[in-house]
Scaffold this active site. Structure first.
Site, PDB file in Angstrom:
ATOM      1  N   HIS A  39       0.819  -1.219   0.000  1.00 62.09           N
ATOM      2  CA  HIS A  39       0.000   0.000   0.000  1.00 62.09           C
ATOM      3  C   HIS A  39       0.850   1.265   0.000  1.00 62.09           C
ATOM      4  CE1 HIS A  39      -4.102   1.059  -0.169  1.00 62.09           C
ATOM      5  NE2 HIS A  39      -4.363   1.273   1.105  1.00 62.09           N
ATOM      6  N   TYR A  84      -2.602   9.158   7.012  1.00 64.83           N
ATOM      7  CA  TYR A  84      -3.042   7.791   6.734  1.00 64.83           C
ATOM      8  C   TYR A  84      -3.826   7.800   5.421  1.00 64.83           C
ATOM      9  CZ  TYR A  84      -1.208   6.267  11.180  1.00 64.83           C
ATOM     10  OH  TYR A  84      -0.349   5.991  12.206  1.00 64.83           O
ATOM     11  N   ASN A  86      -6.557   6.684   4.003  1.00 72.29           N
ATOM     12  CA  ASN A  86      -7.953   6.999   3.734  1.00 72.29           C
ATOM     13  C   ASN A  86      -8.301   8.481   3.875  1.00 72.29           C
ATOM     14  OD1 ASN A  86      -8.121   4.268   3.412  1.00 72.29           O
ATOM     15  ND2 ASN A  86      -9.534   3.905   5.101  1.00 72.29           N
ATOM     16  N   ASN A 132      -9.315   3.793  -1.601  1.00 71.54           N
ATOM     17  CA  ASN A 132      -9.814   4.739  -0.599  1.00 71.54           C
ATOM     18  C   ASN A 132      -8.999   6.023  -0.544  1.00 71.54           C
ATOM     19  OD1 ASN A 132     -11.998   3.171   0.207  1.00 71.54           O
ATOM     20  ND2 ASN A 132     -10.781   2.037   1.705  1.00 71.54           N
TER      21      ASN A 132
END
Length: 228
Positions: A39, A84, A86, A132
């Site tokens: 990610h 982060y 999202n 996201n």
């Protein structure tokens, strides 16, 4: 040591000037826990480009680790949002607004499970692809999707593996080698993008990556047959 700058007020600009900066934003999660995970390849792409151009990522600005430099006489701004994944838009939106950048001067780097590991794509616009981080970026760009994205392939999770678990795993040795090659190719493409723009650089880069995609698929198929 990181230096902190004051968070700016927000305002967007739609006009274009030839020497406006490029803003490159790499998406990922902050902290040692997430280093090297699938990610976080957006962060890795920022780091690779910064290192190649001698740009110091030594400032905290708009909730991002931030750096700026000159590439082929053009200002380039680099950011790794620390919100982060999202909530990436909480950093990306204010950054573009502060520098009064039209969104066609913004490039967002992110991981993509729909591309084979190490295969990249440059796209001048598009949706969020259920990512996201990209959903947040688009939301904080007020729904505007007219910005470039560099999609970095990480492959699909094997079998019935939970995609969320897959994203937060680190690469194995083979996959990491592919990613390292892809990052080097991405650096070259981004330098060309700064010099020639998205459309011209993207056509050639995407053609090269298309054939790489086919080669990766053929090699994986051959490896699968040999293991039977």
């Amino acid at each position: 040591m990181l230096r902190k700058l004051v968070n700016p007020n927000r305002c967007f600009c739609t006009s274009v000037q030839s020497q406006r900066p490029w803003l490159f934003i790499g998406l990922g999660n902050p902290g040692d826990k997430f280093k090297g995970t699938r990610h976080n390849v957006g962060f890795n792409m920022i780091d690779a480009f910064a290192e190649s151009q001698g740009i110091a990522m030594d400032t905290v600005f708009c909730k991002a680790i931030f750096g700026k430099g000159i590439v082929d006489s053009v200002p380039v701004l680099l950011a790794k949002p620390q919100t982060y994944m999202n909530l990436s838009g909480e950093s990306s939106g204010p950054l573009a607004a502060y520098y009064k950048l039209p969104l066609n001067r913004v490039v967002v780097f992110h991981d993509d499970m729909d591309l084979p590991c190490g295969v990249l794509r440059l796209q001048p616009r598009g949706g969020h692809g259920s990512h996201n981080g990209m959903k947040s970026v688009i939301y904080h760009f007020r729904g505007n999707r007219e910005f470039t994205r560099l999609r970095i392939g990480i492959g699909k999770p094997p079998g019935q593996m939970d995609p969320k678990a897959f994203l937060l795993q680190k690469f194995n040795a083979t996959a990491q080698e592919r990613i390292n090659v892809g990052l080097k190719e991405g650096v070259i493409a981004l330098k060309e993008l700064v010099a020639k723009g998205v459309e011209e650089s993207g056509r050639r880069f995407n053609t090269e990556q298309k054939y790489k995609h086919l080669k990766v698929a053929d090699n994986d198929d051959m490896r699968f047959r040999q293991s039977d």
